[in-house]
Design a protein around this motif. Structure first.
Motif, PDB file in Angstrom:
ATOM      1  N   ALA A  14      31.427  89.412  35.687  1.00 40.64           N
ATOM      2  CA  ALA A  14      32.786  89.967  35.656  1.00 40.64           C
ATOM      3  C   ALA A  14      33.536  89.591  34.383  1.00 40.64           C
ATOM      4  O   ALA A  14      34.181  90.435  33.756  1.00 40.64           O
ATOM      5  N   GLU A  15      33.466  88.333  33.995  1.00 44.69           N
ATOM      6  CA  GLU A  15      34.213  87.898  32.812  1.00 44.69           C
ATOM      7  C   GLU A  15      33.640  88.505  31.539  1.00 44.69           C
ATOM      8  O   GLU A  15      34.392  88.969  30.677  1.00 44.69           O
ATOM      9  N   GLN A  16      32.321  88.563  31.415  1.00 44.44           N
ATOM     10  CA  GLN A  16      31.710  89.171  30.231  1.00 44.44           C
ATOM     11  C   GLN A  16      32.066  90.656  30.146  1.00 44.44           C
ATOM     12  O   GLN A  16      32.356  91.177  29.066  1.00 44.44           O
ATOM     13  N   ALA A  17      32.022  91.345  31.281  1.00 42.07           N
ATOM     14  CA  ALA A  17      32.363  92.765  31.303  1.00 42.07           C
ATOM     15  C   ALA A  17      33.819  92.968  30.898  1.00 42.07           C
ATOM     16  O   ALA A  17      34.118  93.811  30.040  1.00 42.07           O
ATOM     17  N   ALA A  18      34.725  92.211  31.485  1.00 42.74           N
ATOM     18  CA  ALA A  18      36.149  92.349  31.145  1.00 42.74           C
ATOM     19  C   ALA A  18      36.377  92.077  29.663  1.00 42.74           C
ATOM     20  O   ALA A  18      37.144  92.798  29.002  1.00 42.74           O
ATOM     21  N   ASN A  19      35.719  91.075  29.112  1.00 41.26           N
ATOM     22  CA  ASN A  19      35.869  90.775  27.686  1.00 41.26           C
ATOM     23  C   ASN A  19      35.374  91.929  26.822  1.00 41.26           C
ATOM     24  O   ASN A  19      36.001  92.262  25.808  1.00 41.26           O
ATOM     25  N   LEU A  20      34.257  92.554  27.205  1.00 41.46           N
ATOM     26  CA  LEU A  20      33.789  93.719  26.460  1.00 41.46           C
ATOM     27  C   LEU A  20      34.819  94.835  26.525  1.00 41.46           C
ATOM     28  O   LEU A  20      35.206  95.395  25.495  1.00 41.46           O
ATOM     29  N   TYR A  21      35.276  95.162  27.719  1.00 42.87           N
ATOM     30  CA  TYR A  21      36.176  96.297  27.883  1.00 42.87           C
ATOM     31  C   TYR A  21      37.477  96.109  27.110  1.00 42.87           C
ATOM     32  O   TYR A  21      37.948  97.038  26.455  1.00 42.87           O
ATOM     33  N   VAL A  22      38.055  94.920  27.159  1.00 43.67           N
ATOM     34  CA  VAL A  22      39.319  94.726  26.428  1.00 43.67           C
ATOM     35  C   VAL A  22      39.093  94.723  24.920  1.00 43.67           C
ATOM     36  O   VAL A  22      40.022  94.999  24.160  1.00 43.67           O
ATOM     37  N   SER A  23      37.867  94.448  24.474  1.00 44.05           N
ATOM     38  CA  SER A  23      37.589  94.507  23.037  1.00 44.05           C
ATOM     39  C   SER A  23      37.395  95.939  22.551  1.00 44.05           C
ATOM     40  O   SER A  23      37.574  96.232  21.376  1.00 44.05           O
ATOM     41  N   VAL A  24      37.055  96.852  23.451  1.00 45.42           N
ATOM     42  CA  VAL A  24      36.749  98.233  23.084  1.00 45.42           C
ATOM     43  C   VAL A  24      37.983  99.130  23.132  1.00 45.42           C
ATOM     44  O   VAL A  24      38.136 100.036  22.315  1.00 45.42           O
ATOM     45  N   PHE A  25      38.883  98.886  24.080  1.00 46.68           N
ATOM     46  CA  PHE A  25      40.018  99.776  24.304  1.00 46.68           C
ATOM     47  C   PHE A  25      41.301  99.188  23.738  1.00 46.68           C
ATOM     48  O   PHE A  25      41.589  98.000  23.953  1.00 46.68           O
ATOM     49  N   PRO A  26      42.094 100.005  23.049  1.00 48.85           N
ATOM     50  CA  PRO A  26      43.372  99.500  22.525  1.00 48.85           C
ATOM     51  C   PRO A  26      44.342  99.176  23.659  1.00 48.85           C
ATOM     52  O   PRO A  26      44.178  99.662  24.783  1.00 48.85           O
ATOM     53  N   ASN A  27      45.316  98.357  23.350  1.00 45.87           N
ATOM     54  CA  ASN A  27      46.364  97.996  24.315  1.00 45.87           C
ATOM     55  C   ASN A  27      45.777  97.428  25.606  1.00 45.87           C
ATOM     56  O   ASN A  27      46.167  97.817  26.704  1.00 45.87           O
ATOM     57  N   SER A  28      44.812  96.537  25.457  1.00 44.59           N
ATOM     58  CA  SER A  28      44.112  95.966  26.609  1.00 44.59           C
ATOM     59  C   SER A  28      44.118  94.448  26.501  1.00 44.59           C
ATOM     60  O   SER A  28      44.150  93.899  25.405  1.00 44.59           O
ATOM     61  N   ARG A  29      44.071  93.800  27.677  1.00 44.04           N
ATOM     62  CA  ARG A  29      44.076  92.335  27.661  1.00 44.04           C
ATOM     63  C   ARG A  29      43.634  91.781  29.009  1.00 44.04           C
ATOM     64  O   ARG A  29      43.685  92.472  30.025  1.00 44.04           O
ATOM     65  N   ILE A  30      43.205  90.518  28.975  1.00 45.30           N
ATOM     66  CA  ILE A  30      42.893  89.776  30.190  1.00 45.30           C
ATOM     67  C   ILE A  30      44.212  89.200  30.705  1.00 45.30           C
ATOM     68  O   ILE A  30      44.969  88.603  29.941  1.00 45.30           O
ATOM     69  N   HIS A  31      44.479  89.376  31.993  1.00 47.58           N
ATOM     70  CA  HIS A  31      45.690  88.815  32.591  1.00 47.58           C
ATOM     71  C   HIS A  31      45.429  87.462  33.232  1.00 47.58           C
ATOM     72  O   HIS A  31      46.222  86.546  33.102  1.00 47.58           O
ATOM     73  N   ASP A  32      44.307  87.376  33.972  1.00 49.86           N
ATOM     74  CA  ASP A  32      44.085  86.177  34.769  1.00 49.86           C
ATOM     75  C   ASP A  32      42.603  86.022  35.079  1.00 49.86           C
ATOM     76  O   ASP A  32      41.897  87.017  35.277  1.00 49.86           O
ATOM     77  N   VAL A  33      42.157  84.799  35.115  1.00 51.85           N
ATOM     78  CA  VAL A  33      40.809  84.470  35.569  1.00 51.85           C
ATOM     79  C   VAL A  33      40.978  83.464  36.696  1.00 51.85           C
ATOM     80  O   VAL A  33      41.651  82.443  36.530  1.00 51.85           O
TER      81      VAL A  33
END
Length: 160
Positions: A14-33
């Protein structure tokens, strides 16, 4: 109004996937783990990542590490509305990298198994055109593609 949040089940990524997705899409970020406080079915161990809440260009998503019981499949996908070949290429290349897989008609699976539709605005415009013959030619061209090629769609649409 109720808020609807996609909730994605992963084995342990989950964390690796979220990190990939926020790196690919603009205006994206991790909120909470969040972390497992104790043992849980599916392999949850104390201190291991349980959920990752993130945002992709304004859309909140939660990813859960819950073991191998359920797998992501094509029954659920995210559609990426693109404007032009450069955007199609950017998202396609980023999401198929490192083990992702191309499918048909603009669909792909990323290396975590999540399905995406990389859809240029031009595809929708051509395939929904009131000129049904041109729309049909564009649709048939799309059916033979993996990644959408806008120039080839346009040629088919125009009967070239």
């Amino acid at each position: 109004m109720p808020k609807i949040t996609p909730f994605l089940w992963f084995d342990t990524e989950a964390e690796q996937a979220a990190n990939l997705y926020v790196s690919v899409f603009p205006n994206s970020r991790i909120h909470d783990v969040s972390y497992y406080p104790g043992e849980a079915p599916g392999g949850g161990k104390p201190g291991k990542v349980m959920t990752v809440t993130f945002e992709l260009d304004g859309q909140k998503i939660v990813a859960l590490n819950a073991g191998p019981t359920f797998k992501l499949d094509e029954a659920f996908s995210f559609v990426i509305d693109c404007d032009g070949q450069d955007e199609v290429d950017h998202y396609w290349n980023a999401l198929t990298a490192d083990g992702g897989a191309e499918s048909q008609c603009g669909w792909l699976k990323d290396r975590f198994g999540l399905s995406w539709q990389v859809t240029p605005r031009q595809l929708i415009e051509m395939t929904t055109s009131p000129d049904r013959a041109a729309a049909g030619r564009a649709f048939q061209a799309m059916m033979g593609m993996k990644k959408i090629d806008i120039a080839a769609l346009k040629a088919a649409y125009e009967g070239a």
